[in-house]
Design an enzyme around this catalytic site. Structure first.
Site, mmCIF file in Angstrom:
data_model
loop_
_atom_site.group_PDB
_atom_site.id
_atom_site.type_symbol
_atom_site.label_atom_id
_atom_site.label_comp_id
_atom_site.label_asym_id
_atom_site.label_seq_id
_atom_site.Cartn_x
_atom_site.Cartn_y
_atom_site.Cartn_z
ATOM 1 N N CYS A 1 95.159 46.811 8.771
ATOM 2 C CA CYS A 1 93.731 46.435 8.834
ATOM 3 C C CYS A 1 93.195 46.828 10.116
ATOM 4 C CB CYS A 1 93.798 44.845 8.681
ATOM 5 S SG CYS A 1 94.809 44.306 7.212
ATOM 6 N N CYS B 1 92.211 44.341 13.139
ATOM 7 C CA CYS B 1 93.296 43.299 13.382
ATOM 8 C C CYS B 1 94.359 43.613 14.639
ATOM 9 C CB CYS B 1 94.195 43.009 12.006
ATOM 10 S SG CYS B 1 95.267 41.740 12.507
ATOM 11 N N CYS C 1 95.690 24.607 3.934
ATOM 12 C CA CYS C 1 95.643 25.782 3.544
ATOM 13 C C CYS C 1 96.371 26.775 4.082
ATOM 14 C CB CYS C 1 93.885 26.264 4.012
ATOM 15 S SG CYS C 1 93.460 27.809 3.820
ATOM 16 N N CYS D 1 102.659 42.813 12.294
ATOM 17 C CA CYS D 1 102.326 42.922 10.925
ATOM 18 C C CYS D 1 102.563 44.450 10.282
ATOM 19 C CB CYS D 1 101.061 42.287 10.365
ATOM 20 S SG CYS D 1 100.717 42.216 8.665
ATOM 21 N N CYS E 1 90.253 30.207 -1.047
ATOM 22 C CA CYS E 1 89.193 30.483 0.236
ATOM 23 C C CYS E 1 89.111 32.122 0.451
ATOM 24 C CB CYS E 1 89.828 29.996 1.180
ATOM 25 S SG CYS E 1 89.071 30.373 2.906
ATOM 26 N N CYS F 1 94.660 25.046 8.528
ATOM 27 C CA CYS F 1 94.866 26.240 7.728
ATOM 28 C C CYS F 1 96.007 26.783 8.693
ATOM 29 C CB CYS F 1 93.611 27.139 8.002
ATOM 30 S SG CYS F 1 92.269 26.455 7.256
ATOM 31 N N ARG G 1 81.838 29.362 5.313
ATOM 32 C CA ARG G 1 82.285 29.177 6.551
ATOM 33 C C ARG G 1 81.711 30.271 7.649
ATOM 34 N NH1 ARG G 1 87.779 28.768 6.070
ATOM 35 N NH2 ARG G 1 87.233 26.717 5.254
HETATM 36 S S1 SF4 Z 1 94.603 41.278 9.042
HETATM 37 FE FE1 SF4 Z 1 96.244 41.558 10.363
HETATM 38 S S2 SF4 Z 1 97.822 40.033 10.172
HETATM 39 FE FE2 SF4 Z 1 96.612 40.071 8.061
HETATM 40 S S3 SF4 Z 1 97.578 41.774 6.758
HETATM 41 FE FE3 SF4 Z 1 95.920 42.642 7.814
HETATM 42 S S4 SF4 Z 1 97.139 43.464 9.883
HETATM 43 FE FE4 SF4 Z 1 98.392 41.772 8.865
#
Ligand code: SF4
Length: 334
Positions: free
Chosen positions: A73, A76, A144, A69, A204, A113, A276
Site C-alpha cells: 500500500c 503505509c 473492532c 507487512c 467499518c 480497535c 469518522r
Molecule cells: S495498509 Fe499497511 S499494514 Fe495494512 S495491508 Fe497495506 S501495507 Fe499492510
C-alpha cells in the site's frame, strides 16, 4: 435525492430524505460540487435527522502487530517494501492488549480497535486474536479489529468471540486502486467485506483522501460504500499523512474545503453511519475539524498515536470539544 434542491439557494430539509442503495456517480457528483453552503446545510440537516449533532463517538486504536507487512500500500509506513525506518514487531501479548484497553476505557473510549499489519491472519494467530476480542469485550467496550483479508471461517470465529466491528478500507475508487496498491485487487477487498457481513459483524470501511486522486475518485469511493447491500456502520475518512520512504511521500495535500465536501457527502449518502475523522487530524486546524463536525463527522480516534502516526493528544481534543460544546457519545446512544 433532488439535485435541484441541493444546488438551489432555498434548500428545504423536508425534500431531502436520502435514497440509500440507489446512488449514481452523477447524482453524487452533483451534490459534491453544489455550492458549499447548500452542501453543508443539507449534510447538517441529514445529520440532525439521525444523530445528536453535539455528540462525537471516541474510538481508540492499538497496533497489536506493527510493520513487516508483505502488502505494498503506497501510503503505509508498515509495508516491508518501503524504506520507512519502522521496526517490525511480533504480535503483542494478549494480557498487554487487555491492559491497554482498560486504560482506554477508563479515559472514556467506548470502542477499542486493534490493528495488525498482515495481508491476512494466519491460522496460528487466530487463538491470540480471539482471546484479545474476548478480553476487551469483557471490559464492556465495543471491539473492532483490522487484520487484513478474512475468509468466512475466520470471520465467523471472530464473531463468536464477540467482535462487533471489522475494519477493512477500500481506500479509494476502483479506478485509482491499482495506482496505490498492486498486491491485491478491489474485488478482494469487497469479498472480505462480504464475509464480514455474512458472519454478522458490523462493517467499518472507508478510505484515504489526498493520495493524488481526482475528486471523481473520492466521490466514486463513497458511491461504492453507499451502494453496498448494507452501507458500513462506520466510515473512516482519512487524510493522507505523507510518510518519508513511501511512494506517496510527496503527494499533494487535499485542500481543506475539498476535504469537508467529502465528509458532507459521506454524511448525506450514508445518513445512519458514523463518519469518522480518522488519520490526519494533526495536520488540520481546529476550524477545519469544527467544519468537519458540522458537515456530519461524528467519530474520532483519541490517543497520541494512530498505529504508527501522530494524533492530537487528549488534552487538545477535550479543549476543542469544550470550545465547540461537543460531548463524547455514550455507548448506549450509538
Ligand atoms: S495498509 Fe499497511 S499494514 Fe495494512 S495491508 Fe497495506 S501495507 Fe499492510
Amino acid at each position: 435525492m433532488d439535485m435541484q434542491t441541493a444546488s438551489s439557494t432555498q434548500t428545504s430539509p423536508q425534500a431531502q430524505s436520502p435514497d440509500p442503495g440507489a446512488w449514481t456517480l452523477e447524482k453524487a457528483q452533483a451534490l459534491y460540487h453544489a455550492p458549499f453552503n447548500n452542501l453543508l446545510f443539507l449534510a447538517q440537516t441529514v445529520h440532525r435527522q439521525n444523530f445528536d449533532p453535539n455528540k462525537v463517538q471516541l474510538s481508540r486504536l492499538l497496533s497489536i502487530k506493527t510493520g513487516g507487512c508483505p502488502e505494498d500500500c503506497g501510503y503505509c509506513s508498515q509495508s516491508a517494501r518501503h524504506e520507512t525506518g519502522l521496526k517490525a514487531s511480533k504480535l503483542m501479548e494478549v494480557r498487554r492488549v487487555i491492559a491497554e484497553a482498560t486504560k482506554a476505557r477508563d479515559a472514556g473510549a467506548t470502542r477499542y480497535c486493534m490493528g495488525a499489519a498482515w495481508r491476512n491472519p494466519k491460522a496460528r494467530d487466530m487463538d491470540a486474536v480471539v482471546a484479545m476480542v474476548e478480553g476487551v469485550k469483557a471490559l464492556g467496550m465495543e471491539t473492532c479489529m483490522t487484520l487484513g483479508m478474512l475468509d468466512l471461517e475466520q470471520a465467523a470465529r471472530l464473531k463468536q468471540a464477540g467482535l462487533d466491528y471489522y475494519n477493512h478500507n477500500i481506500d479509494t475508487s476502483e479506478r485509482y486502486y491499482s495506482e496505490i496498491i498492486s498486491t491485491r485487487g478491489y474485488a478482494e477487498r469487497l469479498d472480505t467485506l462480504e464475509q464480514v457481513r455474512r458472519s454478522g459483524i458490523k462493517v467499518c470501511c472507508g478510505g484515504i483522501v489526498g493520495m493524488g486522486e481526482d475528486p471523481v475518485d473520492r466521490i466514486d469511493m463513497l458511491v461504492t460504500l453507499a451502494n453496498l447491500p448494507e452501507p458500513p456502520e462506520s466510515v473512516p475518512i482519512n487524510m493522507l499523512i505523507p510518510i518519508a520512504g513511501t511512494p506517496l511521500a510527496e503527494a499533494k495535500p487535499i485542500e481543506p474545503i475539498e476535504f469537508v465536501r467529502v465528509i458532507a457527502l459521506a454524511r448525506i449518502m450514508m445518513p445512519k453511519s458514523h463518519v469518522r475523522l480518522s488519520a490526519g487530524r494533526t495536520a488540520m486546524t481546529d476550524e477545519m475539524q469544527a467544519l468537519s463536525f458540522f458537515a456530519g463527522a461524528n467519530s474520532i480516534f483519541v490517543g497520541d498515536t494512530l498505529l504508527t502516526a501522530d494524533n492530537p493528544g487528549e488534552d487538545k481534543d477535550s479543549l476543542l470539544f469544550r470550545r465547540l460544546g461537543i460531548e463524547p457519545m455514550e455507548l448506549e446512544a450509538q
